[in-house]
Design a protein around this motif. Structure first.
Motif, PDB file in Angstrom:
ATOM      1  N   GLY A  58      -0.138   6.467  38.243  1.00  0.00           N
ATOM      2  CA  GLY A  58       0.346   7.491  37.360  1.00  0.00           C
ATOM      3  C   GLY A  58       1.405   7.351  36.392  1.00  0.00           C
ATOM      4  N   ILE A  59       1.433   8.303  35.280  1.00  0.00           N
ATOM      5  CA  ILE A  59       2.357   7.952  34.099  1.00  0.00           C
ATOM      6  C   ILE A  59       3.531   8.289  34.388  1.00  0.00           C
TER       7      ILE A  59
ATOM      8  N   LEU B  79      -0.487   3.444  31.936  1.00  0.00           N
ATOM      9  CA  LEU B  79      -1.684   4.091  31.401  1.00  0.00           C
ATOM     10  C   LEU B  79      -1.524   4.358  29.903  1.00  0.00           C
ATOM     11  N   PRO B  80      -2.535   4.539  29.133  1.00  0.00           N
ATOM     12  CA  PRO B  80      -2.488   4.848  27.708  1.00  0.00           C
ATOM     13  C   PRO B  80      -2.036   6.251  27.677  1.00  0.00           C
ATOM     14  N   MET B  81      -1.488   6.344  26.312  1.00  0.00           N
ATOM     15  CA  MET B  81      -0.757   7.689  25.999  1.00  0.00           C
ATOM     16  C   MET B  81      -1.575   8.263  24.897  1.00  0.00           C
ATOM     17  N   TRP B  82      -2.658   7.433  24.280  1.00  0.00           N
ATOM     18  CA  TRP B  82      -3.618   7.815  23.284  1.00  0.00           C
ATOM     19  C   TRP B  82      -5.066   7.756  23.397  1.00  0.00           C
TER      20      TRP B  82
ATOM     21  N   VAL C 164      -2.903  14.316  29.120  1.00  0.00           N
ATOM     22  CA  VAL C 164      -3.116  13.119  29.999  1.00  0.00           C
ATOM     23  C   VAL C 164      -4.564  13.154  30.580  1.00  0.00           C
ATOM     24  N   THR C 165      -4.932  14.160  30.987  1.00  0.00           N
ATOM     25  CA  THR C 165      -6.395  14.175  31.344  1.00  0.00           C
ATOM     26  C   THR C 165      -7.323  13.920  30.373  1.00  0.00           C
ATOM     27  N   PHE C 166      -7.125  14.183  29.178  1.00  0.00           N
ATOM     28  CA  PHE C 166      -7.967  14.097  28.197  1.00  0.00           C
ATOM     29  C   PHE C 166      -8.025  12.727  27.705  1.00  0.00           C
TER      30      PHE C 166
ATOM     31  N   SER D 182     -10.949   9.496  28.010  1.00  0.00           N
ATOM     32  CA  SER D 182     -11.515   8.637  26.810  1.00  0.00           C
ATOM     33  C   SER D 182     -11.307   7.360  26.997  1.00  0.00           C
ATOM     34  N   HIS D 183     -11.045   6.697  27.999  1.00  0.00           N
ATOM     35  CA  HIS D 183     -10.966   5.367  28.165  1.00  0.00           C
ATOM     36  C   HIS D 183     -11.984   4.759  29.218  1.00  0.00           C
ATOM     37  N   ASP D 184     -11.964   3.438  29.228  1.00  0.00           N
ATOM     38  CA  ASP D 184     -13.188   2.983  30.068  1.00  0.00           C
ATOM     39  C   ASP D 184     -12.311   2.556  31.595  1.00  0.00           C
TER      40      ASP D 184
END
Lengths: 360, 282, 294
Positions: free
Chosen positions: C134-135, B46-49, B29-31, B35-37
């Motif tokens: 949060g996810i 939130l994105p998962m990729w 998740v942190t990574f 890697s997004h803006d």
């Protein structure tokens, strides 16, 4: 080259005295073996000579110098430890050179000495290896090499062969003996091994309870043990030691079982007391014997065939004292047999029961 | 194992993989977040990729930091952390080696008194003596300095105990042989004892480096000057700023950077790490 | 303790212990004694006057319901963290112990969270559970759970427990697997010949044999939860909401540094010292037993 003189040397740990007064002179170039049971103080004595244990009382001199207050490295000695004590992180070469490096001996001189020692000990190929890659015998040689390169006045050996297997021990024993003869360096060697004690040294010191029981050539110690302890300690299997009474004239002894043995040379004035009668198993014979020989009859209990010899365990009379005889060759006999044994008069040892000292 | 039961083995593998997935999920998740803006990081869900802004964010975090949190470049904080971690690890090892050497190899007055004094430090974690220790450091003028960040933390009972244990297993004959060879105490320490302890030193270094890098409460107390911030405490500053401005992509990038050095140390020196952990007990 | 062969006394050993002893005295013993002393003082709110009040600060603690609540909260927190971290690690270790090929790879992939700083671990978890972004908060919302640890005390506690336990799994796993692998294979084989299946073997042979390690880890985990989780709580909840996650260590910090109640904070420090001493004694009494396994 130096002689070692011990003068009234004593050692105590608190109230416990472990070395109870030792006076010795070890001659220049002599090889002396100290033997004794574990806990007799033999290692302590050696370590006092080395300077690894403080001397409680008395004086030790090496050469012409009293060394009581000197550090081990200042005593001009070298020591071979029981577990070799090689520095595991140093190569064989570095192990041997370490002491010389500390002494600030020039590099080329160090190199010369190490190479020479390696040659003598056949270690040339192993100089770059760490000790863990060597066999037990090779490590032992490195430990000796470390001692040799110091060119000391005295070699001290603390049971150096006790960690080796039986076969290697025989080989290394011969090597040490030869090395000492070649180098002619005064040596003190501590062991609990009978064979090393008998074969290695010029003289043998038998230590018991912090006291030197006897100091003499190995043959002297074997043939004329000074005390009951020495008689029982040196020789394998041990000397038969039987309670006996010496008659008033000192001409005959009566064993506990009742057997009476007359002595060829009466002890005269020393007669009329309780004694310990000793005879070595190998001096008992079941054949031959002339009119002068002394006789015993043994009720056989257990027979051990060793091939070269036969050990016969039995008792004098039906339930008398136990006795062992070591007869040559393979013998056909069975438990329950009665065996006639004889012995030469000169193989008899008599000791005072009270003092344990040899009579006659 | 003993019997051949493929199903159990497969089950074991599956359990472990699941366990690893659970443990590693926060990192993923942190990574991804790193890697997004900023814009994408405000849109639920939130994105998962991973996105394509990783290096842009890396660059921004390393050299600019987060404006809302003081704008301290993470690169500088990491450098501070590195200096502090190295000072703590080295300092602990050096003074513990020396004191263990004294306690094991010398008989001298107050020997056991010193030993118990060192032992006592085990019972006084910084958390229970926060205020007075802060005062001492303040009085010594060590606030906002590398010395203040490291020296008060380098007394170590565990390291002393470990070296004591190591020294006790060195055969007595080593010292005797060294004495016959003419080596004095310090020479023996340097030539024999240190080389013999080097794997233990390396193992301890790994553990202590992590310990030093991860210090939080102490730097938080004694640094007010932004140029002395360590990265671990910098994260806290950023979290506070997250209440107002949302720069999660940079915060998560910093988080990633903050855990990278110790994690890399653990993974590359795993054998030493395990040895250090099991031998110091804690 | 002392080598049979050692050096005599001189100035040297004193020089050798000096750095360690000086640092210990200046940064440990002196401050700790100051804490002891301060715990007997009462300072007014402006720091203008101090009064020696003997054990009044302790008496205040003993009668303070809030302090008892903190105690209870800390106990709950510690037990939860230790239980989850150890349980999870035990299951994984038992599985890894069965595997011959690849066991080391699994170990590698499981131990790294040990290296993550508590406050960093806090940041990871606070991000995943952020009420707006949060996810997990999102996922929980989808299934109808309203997640907001900033308002809900139980949820806040759950979050710090998870974050704390997550970080500690690695340590427990490492010790469990080491203990299991030090059990002689012949013992396991004997149990198999006696007809015990894998599950039965685990509960009747393996688990009883690693009891010393389990006990050791329990103490270590409690110490961890008591003291080392400060960073997690500070990052995730700051002890809130409404002190729902304020554990003892956090209260010392909060009362002393934020609330400036020096005497009260010092008295709490002394209580914590006593707890550390007790835990250390337990740990050391037990170390002899543990040695067989490491």
């Amino acid at each position: 080259m130096a002689e070692i003189i011990l003068d009234g040397v004593r050692k105590s740990y608190g109230k416990v005295e472990v070395i109870k007064g030792v006076d010795w002179k070890i001659n220049d170039g002599e090889f002396v073996v100290i033997v004794g049971p574990s806990g007799c103080g033999k290692s302590t004595l050696l370590r006092m000579i080395a300077g690894l244990e403080a001397i409680t009382q008395g004086e030790i001199s090496i050469g012409d110098t009293v060394v009581n207050e000197l550090e081990p490295s200042e005593r001009n000695i070298a020591m071979v430890f029981q577990n070799y004590a090689l520095y595991p992180h140093m190569s064989v070469y570095q192990n041997m050179a370490y002491g010389l490096k500390i002494k600030k001996i020039p590099k080329d001189e160090i190199d010369k000495r190490v190479q020479r020692a390696a040659e003598i000990l056949e270690l040339e190929e192993y100089l770059d290896r760490p000790p863990r890659q060597l066999s037990g015998g090779q490590r032992q040689r490195v430990a000796m090499g470390r001692a040799i390169v110091r060119q000391p006045a005295v070699f001290l050996f603390d049971e150096p062969l006790s960690n080796l297997d039986a076969k290697l021990r025989v080989q290394m024993r011969l090597e040490i003996k030869k090395l000492q003869e070649d180098l002619g360096i005064t040596s003190v060697y501590v062991t609990h091994d009978q064979v090393e004690a008998m074969t290695l040294g010029h003289r043998l010191a038998v230590l018991n309870g912090g006291v030197v029981e006897q100091l003499g050539t190995p043959i002297e110690v074997y043939e004329k043990p000074a005390t009951v302890f020495v008689a029982g300690f040196i020789g394998s299997p041990s000397m038969n030691l039987l309670d006996a009474e010496l008659d008033d004239k000192g001409g005959a002894v009566t064993l506990a079982g009742g057997a009476k043995i007359s002595l060829p040379e009466p002890l005269g004035a020393q007669g009329g007391r309780s004694v310990t009668f000793g005879v070595r198993p190998e001096h008992l014979k079941d054949i031959g014997g002339d009119a002068n020989s002394l006789r015993l009859s043994l009720n056989v209990r257990v027979i051990e065939q060793l091939g070269a010899d036969t050990l016969v365990h039995g008792t004098l009379g039906e339930n008398g004292t136990e006795l062992v005889a070591r007869l040559e060759g393979i013998r056909a006999m069975a438990p329950g047999d009665v065996l006639d044994l004889n012995m030469a008069a000169k193989s008899i040892h008599l000791f005072d029961s009270k003092t344990g000292r040899r009579l006659g | 194992m003993i019997e051949h039961r493929p199903i159990i083995t497969v089950l074991a593998h599956l359990t472990l993989i699941l366990g690893i997935a659970i443990v590693a999920f926060p990192i993923w998740v942190t990574f991804v977040a790193a890697s997004h803006d900023a814009v994408r990081m405000t849109q639920v869900p939130l994105p998962m990729w991973p996105g394509d802004q990783f290096f842009v964010n890396l660059n921004k975090a390393m050299f600019e930091g987060i404006a809302g949190a003081g704008g301290i470049p993470v690169g500088m904080m990491m450098l501070n952390s590195l200096v502090v971690a190295l000072m703590i690890a080295t300092g602990k090892i050096v003074i513990s080696l020396l004191s263990a050497f004294a306690i094991v190899y010398f008989k001298f007055p107050f020997r056991m008194g010193f030993f118990w004094m060192i032992f006592l430090t085990l019972m006084l974690p910084v958390e229970v003596r926060i205020l007075p220790t802060f005062e001492v450091v303040a009085n010594l003028g060590m606030l906002n300095s590398f010395w203040g960040l490291s020296i008060p933390l380098i007394a170590s009972a565990t390291a002393t105990f470990m070296f004591r244990q190591v020294f006790l297993t060195v055969p007595d004959e080593m010292l005797e042989a060294a004495r016959v060879d003419g080596a004095g105490p310090m020479r023996f320490f340097w030539d024999i004892l240190l080389p013999l302890s080097r794997t233990n030193i390396a193992a301890l270094f790994v553990i202590l480096f992590i310990y030093g890098w991860n210090q939080y409460l102490w730097p938080l107390l004694i640094t007010t000057d932004a140029s002395m911030f360590t990265v671990v405490m910098g994260i806290k500053q950023m979290l506070e700023s997250a209440e107002q401005t949302t720069e999660w992509h940079l915060i998560m990038m910093t988080t990633l950077l903050a855990m990278l050095p110790p994690v890399v140390v653990v993974l590359t020196m795993q054998r030493m790490f395990v040895k250090g952990l099991t031998e110091t007990d804690k | 303790m002392l080598k049979r062969v050692h050096y005599g006394s001189s100035i040297l050993p004193f020089l050798l212990v000096a750095p360690q002893i000086i640092i210990t005295l200046v940064f440990f013993i002196w401050p700790a004694s100051q804490a002891l002393y301060q715990s007997l003082l009462l300072e007014d709110a402006f720091g203008l006057s101090t009064e020696f009040v003997w054990f009044d600060n302790f008496a205040d603690l003993a009668t303070n319901k809030l302090y008892y609540d903190t105690f209870r909260r800390t106990a709950f927190f510690s037990v939860s963290v230790a239980g989850i971290a150890m349980g999870f690690a035990l299951v994984l270790a038992a599985m890894a112990d069965r595997i011959i090929k690849g066991a080391l790879t699994y170990r590698t992939l499981l131990i790294w969270p040990y290296a993550v700083a508590p406050v960093v671990a806090g940041a990871l978890w606070v991000f995943m559970f952020d009420p707006t972004l949060g996810i997990f908060a999102y996922a929980l919302n989808v299934i109808g759970v309203d997640w907001n640890h900033k308002l809900n005390g139980s949820q806040a506690m759950a979050l710090v427990v998870m974050a704390s336990a997550w970080k500690q799994v690695a340590y427990n796993f490492l010790f469990f697997i080491a203990a299991m692998q030090s059990i002689p294979k012949s013992l396991i084989e004997a149990a198999a010949i006696d007809g015990a299946g894998p599950v039965k073997r685990f509960f009747t042979v393996i688990f009883p044999l690693i009891t010393p390690t389990t006990f050791f880890l329990l103490v270590v985990n409690v110490v961890y939860a008591f003291f080392d989780t400060f960073g997690i709580i500070h990052a995730v909840t700051q002890g809130g909401p409404a002190k729902a996650t304020e554990i003892l260590v956090y209260k010392v910090y909060n009362d002393g540094f934020v609330g400036l109640d020096l005497g009260g904070s010092a008295a709490q420090s002394v209580v914590l010292m006593i707890i550390v001493i007790a835990l250390t004694v337990i740990q050391f009494r037990y170390i002899e037993k543990k040695v067989e396994y490491s």
